[in-house]
Write an enzyme that holds these catalytic residues in place. Sequence first.
Site, PDB file in Angstrom:
ATOM      1  N   HIS A 111      -6.359  -7.309   0.079  1.00 57.23           N
ATOM      2  CA  HIS A 111      -6.540  -5.910  -0.301  1.00 57.23           C
ATOM      3  C   HIS A 111      -5.882  -5.622  -1.658  1.00 57.23           C
ATOM      4  CE1 HIS A 111      -6.595  -5.988   4.169  1.00 57.23           C
ATOM      5  NE2 HIS A 111      -7.522  -5.056   4.050  1.00 57.23           N
ATOM      6  N   ASP A 151      -4.300 -12.390   4.488  1.00 51.76           N
ATOM      7  CA  ASP A 151      -5.528 -11.858   5.091  1.00 51.76           C
ATOM      8  C   ASP A 151      -6.765 -12.274   4.299  1.00 51.76           C
ATOM      9  OD1 ASP A 151      -4.565 -10.272   3.036  1.00 51.76           O
ATOM     10  OD2 ASP A 151      -4.539  -8.410   4.202  1.00 51.76           O
ATOM     11  N   ASP A 161      -2.923 -10.687  -1.987  1.00 46.40           N
ATOM     12  CA  ASP A 161      -3.427 -10.167  -0.714  1.00 46.40           C
ATOM     13  C   ASP A 161      -4.938  -9.925  -0.809  1.00 46.40           C
ATOM     14  OD1 ASP A 161      -1.854  -8.538   1.738  1.00 46.40           O
ATOM     15  OD2 ASP A 161      -3.849  -7.714   1.311  1.00 46.40           O
ATOM     16  N   HIS A 185       0.818  -1.229   0.000  1.00 43.72           N
ATOM     17  CA  HIS A 185       0.000   0.000   0.000  1.00 43.72           C
ATOM     18  C   HIS A 185       0.847   1.272   0.000  1.00 43.72           C
ATOM     19  CE1 HIS A 185      -3.671  -2.221   0.462  1.00 43.72           C
ATOM     20  NE2 HIS A 185      -3.354  -2.694   1.653  1.00 43.72           N
TER      21      HIS A 185
HETATM   22 ZN   LIG Z   1      -4.033  -6.932   3.085  1.00 42.29          ZN
END
Ligand SMILES: [Zn+2]
Length: 399
Positions: free
Chosen positions: A177, A264, A175, A139
């Site tokens: 995200h 995750d 991931d 990120h």
């Molecule tokens: Zn993540």
Amino acid sequence: MTPPPEPDTVQVVWDPVFNRYDFGRWHPMAPVRLDLTARLCGALGLFSAPGVRVVSARPADDDLLRTVHDPEYVRAVQAASADPRDAQEVFGLGTEDDPAFPGMHEAAARIVGGSVDLGRAVLDGRALHGVNFCGGMHHAKPGCASGFCVYNDAAAAVRAALDDGAQRVAYVDLDCHHGDGTEAVFWDEPRVLTISVHESGTTLFPGTGFADELGGPGALGSAVNLALPAGTRDAGWLRAVHSVVPQLVSAFAPDLLVTQHGCDTHALDPLGHLVLSLDAQRVAAASMHALAHSAAGGRWLALGGGGYEVVDVVPRTWAHLVAEAAHRPLEPSTPLPPEWRAHVEESTGREAPRSMTDGASGAFQDWSSGYDPDDPVDRAVLATRRAAFPLHGLDPDFD
Ligand SMILES: [Zn+2]
Ligand SMILES: [Zn+2]
């Protein structure tokens, strides 16, 4: 004189100094996730196996950080690191997600150093594969920290590979995200293909990563996004990954494959809403490994990422990843070493898992068996294939 490394050497980054990437007691990105992973790799014999080399890393210097980050952002991290009261929110620092802590600059820069060194070792043949489960800070953006990520080691490793002569690099982000920071760094770079398969931004941070996000005008198709509905389970996720990633990476023919294995995505993870098992994550890691051999000359750099279920999920997922990269895949039924289980129970007060499986099959149906336009996972896959595949000369509907 040290003997030349074995050609089949897999290099793994680990040193307890990586536990210093610590946002504080209540933060989900707890260093115990890395510590328990390393201890499990050790207890399973992976760190001492023939052909595995465990290496530490030095913090990346400012010049290296500036290959993907703005100079003023690096200065802001250094200031916040020296005195957390100097953290500036305009740079994403001192926020709830990225609180400043003493030594933050060195801790984050060390992750970059580890991933860049590994990528270089893989690219120039000193190592066959590299694993940095401390990395995958996807990120972090050129000018700000975001989502627990300070410096983007994945982007820095990709950039270093290009600077060292790689013609094309593929980055696959598994991931939960969207891998928005890495994508942003290479948005206008046609030599880098970024593919992110994640929970839809309609239900999860950072709210981006839809099929129509394809890269800048000079690099259209170099960003690929597959946004899956919350609640997607093993068979749907594996089908989605395998309906997009191998096709695009094979067509792109990279010199290096970098993969991010944030776990995750697991059903027990407290942040995401995908419903995967350990077994699906293991199957995906094996597929990325096979893809590196078939499409990238075997040159594979595997990174960690998110993952906040620190006892049941993170250590087992990434121990499987290390085992896979070491060409020593673990039987799912492998029992967990008693000394590791005892350490977990003593240090966390929680019962440790008993084996390297959640008991799921990891089975899925290939896209070539047909698709169902009414199925929400297939609709997401189709949207991505229809947006991205023609830009790579691929048929969006059929393999
Ligand atoms: Zn993540
Ligand atoms: Zn291999």
